[in-house]
Motif scaffolding. Sequence first.
Motif, short mmCIF file in Angstrom:
data_model
loop_
_atom_site.label_atom_id
_atom_site.label_comp_id
_atom_site.label_asym_id
_atom_site.label_seq_id
_atom_site.Cartn_x
_atom_site.Cartn_y
_atom_site.Cartn_z
N GLN A 112 8.67 27.59 -26.71
CA GLN A 112 9.34 28.73 -28.56
C GLN A 112 9.91 27.58 -28.97
O GLN A 112 9.48 27.55 -30.55
CB GLN A 112 9.45 30.11 -28.61
CG GLN A 112 8.79 31.06 -28.23
CD GLN A 112 9.05 32.57 -28.37
OE1 GLN A 112 10.17 32.72 -27.78
NE2 GLN A 112 8.28 33.36 -28.27
N ASN A 114 10.48 24.46 -28.77
CA ASN A 114 9.51 23.35 -27.86
C ASN A 114 8.65 22.94 -28.02
O ASN A 114 7.89 22.24 -27.27
CB ASN A 114 10.72 22.09 -27.06
CG ASN A 114 12.13 22.31 -27.00
OD1 ASN A 114 12.59 21.34 -27.50
ND2 ASN A 114 12.59 23.18 -26.27
N GLU A 115 8.07 23.75 -29.32
CA GLU A 115 6.40 24.05 -29.67
C GLU A 115 6.09 23.03 -29.49
O GLU A 115 4.81 22.39 -29.44
CB GLU A 115 5.71 24.91 -30.24
CG GLU A 115 4.28 25.64 -29.77
CD GLU A 115 4.44 27.24 -29.86
OE1 GLU A 115 3.03 27.01 -29.19
OE2 GLU A 115 4.93 27.89 -29.70
N ARG A 116 6.35 22.25 -30.80
CA ARG A 116 5.87 21.09 -31.19
C ARG A 116 5.37 19.70 -30.58
O ARG A 116 4.82 18.78 -30.23
CB ARG A 116 6.20 20.50 -31.84
CG ARG A 116 6.05 18.94 -32.64
CD ARG A 116 7.41 19.02 -34.21
NE ARG A 116 7.03 17.40 -34.48
CZ ARG A 116 7.96 16.48 -35.28
NH1 ARG A 116 9.14 17.21 -35.62
NH2 ARG A 116 7.65 15.16 -35.29
N TRP A 117 6.56 20.12 -29.34
CA TRP A 117 6.63 18.24 -28.72
C TRP A 117 5.64 18.84 -27.69
O TRP A 117 5.02 18.26 -27.21
CB TRP A 117 8.16 18.30 -27.99
CG TRP A 117 8.48 17.72 -29.03
CD1 TRP A 117 10.26 19.20 -29.01
CD2 TRP A 117 9.16 16.89 -30.27
NE1 TRP A 117 10.82 17.99 -30.55
CE2 TRP A 117 10.18 16.99 -30.99
CE3 TRP A 117 8.01 15.22 -30.58
CZ2 TRP A 117 10.55 16.33 -31.96
CZ3 TRP A 117 8.48 15.18 -31.32
CH2 TRP A 117 9.94 15.49 -32.64
N SER A 119 2.64 20.34 -26.90
CA SER A 119 1.89 20.54 -28.07
C SER A 119 1.39 19.12 -27.58
O SER A 119 0.22 18.54 -27.42
CB SER A 119 1.29 20.94 -29.16
OG SER A 119 1.66 22.83 -28.64
N GLN A 120 2.41 18.53 -28.57
CA GLN A 120 2.08 17.15 -28.12
C GLN A 120 1.93 16.02 -27.04
O GLN A 120 1.16 15.46 -26.72
CB GLN A 120 3.51 15.95 -28.92
CG GLN A 120 2.54 16.75 -30.81
CD GLN A 120 4.08 15.51 -31.84
OE1 GLN A 120 4.54 14.39 -30.69
NE2 GLN A 120 4.20 15.91 -32.49
N ASP A 220 10.72 11.14 -29.32
CA ASP A 220 10.34 11.56 -31.17
C ASP A 220 11.02 10.50 -32.14
O ASP A 220 10.87 10.33 -33.52
CB ASP A 220 12.00 12.50 -31.89
CG ASP A 220 13.08 11.91 -31.26
OD1 ASP A 220 13.07 11.06 -30.44
OD2 ASP A 220 13.94 12.86 -31.58
N ALA A 232 12.79 16.64 -27.42
CA ALA A 232 11.68 15.64 -27.14
C ALA A 232 11.15 14.59 -25.90
O ALA A 232 10.02 14.80 -25.08
CB ALA A 232 11.59 15.35 -28.93
N SER A 236 8.14 15.07 -23.09
CA SER A 236 7.22 13.47 -22.87
C SER A 236 7.76 13.01 -21.55
O SER A 236 6.68 12.67 -21.37
CB SER A 236 7.52 12.50 -24.10
OG SER A 236 7.31 13.22 -25.03
#
Length: 362
Positions: A112, A114-117, A119-120, A220, A232, A236
């Motif tokens: 929750q 780090n959802e952005r990273w 998803s990317q 990032d 991030a 990744s």
Amino acid sequence: MSWSPLLPAAALLFTWAAQAAPHRTQRAASPPPAAAVSYAGREDAQALGRAIAAAQGLDPDWVLRALAQARFQASITRLVMPPPAGTAKNWSAYRARMVDAARATEGLRFWQANERWLSQAEARWGVPPEMVVAIVGIETYYGRIRGNFRVLDALATLSLDFPSGRSDRSGFYRDELAAFLTWCHAEQRDPTSVKGSYAGAIGLPQFMPSSIRRYAIDGDGDGHIDLEHNPADVVSSVARYFAEFGWEKGLPTHYGVQAPTDTSARATLLAPDIQPSFSAQRMTELGAVLDEAARAHAGPLALVELQNGDAAPSYVAGTRNFWVVTRYNWSSYYAMAVIDLAREIKRLRPPPPQPVASAPLQ
């Protein structure tokens, strides 16, 4: 522990996996130095430093100053030793330690946050978020247990004073020491400031220095790779690592299977270990009972055995993606723990909201 391109902390908790490591010639026993003795006056340390500087294009004085601050740690030479002979493998016991409700709950929080990273990373490399999250959970419990050894000490000790009594891995650690110093120089890090596992693994995902150099990524775009504090970069880097070893988007990691009752047929299927080598048809011909999804699988499979101490073993039919998980740590037990934790974390995640249908126009 297992000798994979990474040497994760979770591997160190399950050290009997090292029994599968390739045999190396044992070194002659030599008296170890006293605990916490500096390497500053050691001729072999200075020679190694000059060799690293020449090979990596580093300033020799900088490398020698760094190595002069390294100290032999006797505890590291004890921790790297294999377990006593006869230690039984037990998947059920290992799973109970590594896959529990508390770790799954922490995993959900990490997802929750780090959802952005995540998803990317999934969009770029095809690795599901729950698999990345589970790796971090198994490795360091989301940063709680990442090791408190100076990485410089760990790598110098294992490069220059690798203990006798097991296969010699000093060459591996010399390469890791070179990668570590090169990384510190590039990132302008003080080599004495970096903490990690007793084998020199670093950060939330426990990357060895060579894997940081080869696979880690600036997630990032801030110009630095920080696996100790920057989620991030952590997310990744783990996703990229899986992708580099051939993760196939949408492919299950394993299927259900019953092993053949015939011992010879079972031995044939187990011979390649976790390397997928048999078609579903061939496994069936040898007496394995595959579930429906496995029978429809087009690629190669592996019969993976998970021993349970004195109880009957567990079996799964591993796919290429199961093999990819084992590239992080060359242990089927480790891979299965990651997969099961990923499943538990995903089960806790609330379903996405459904779109609200608009009322028809009158």
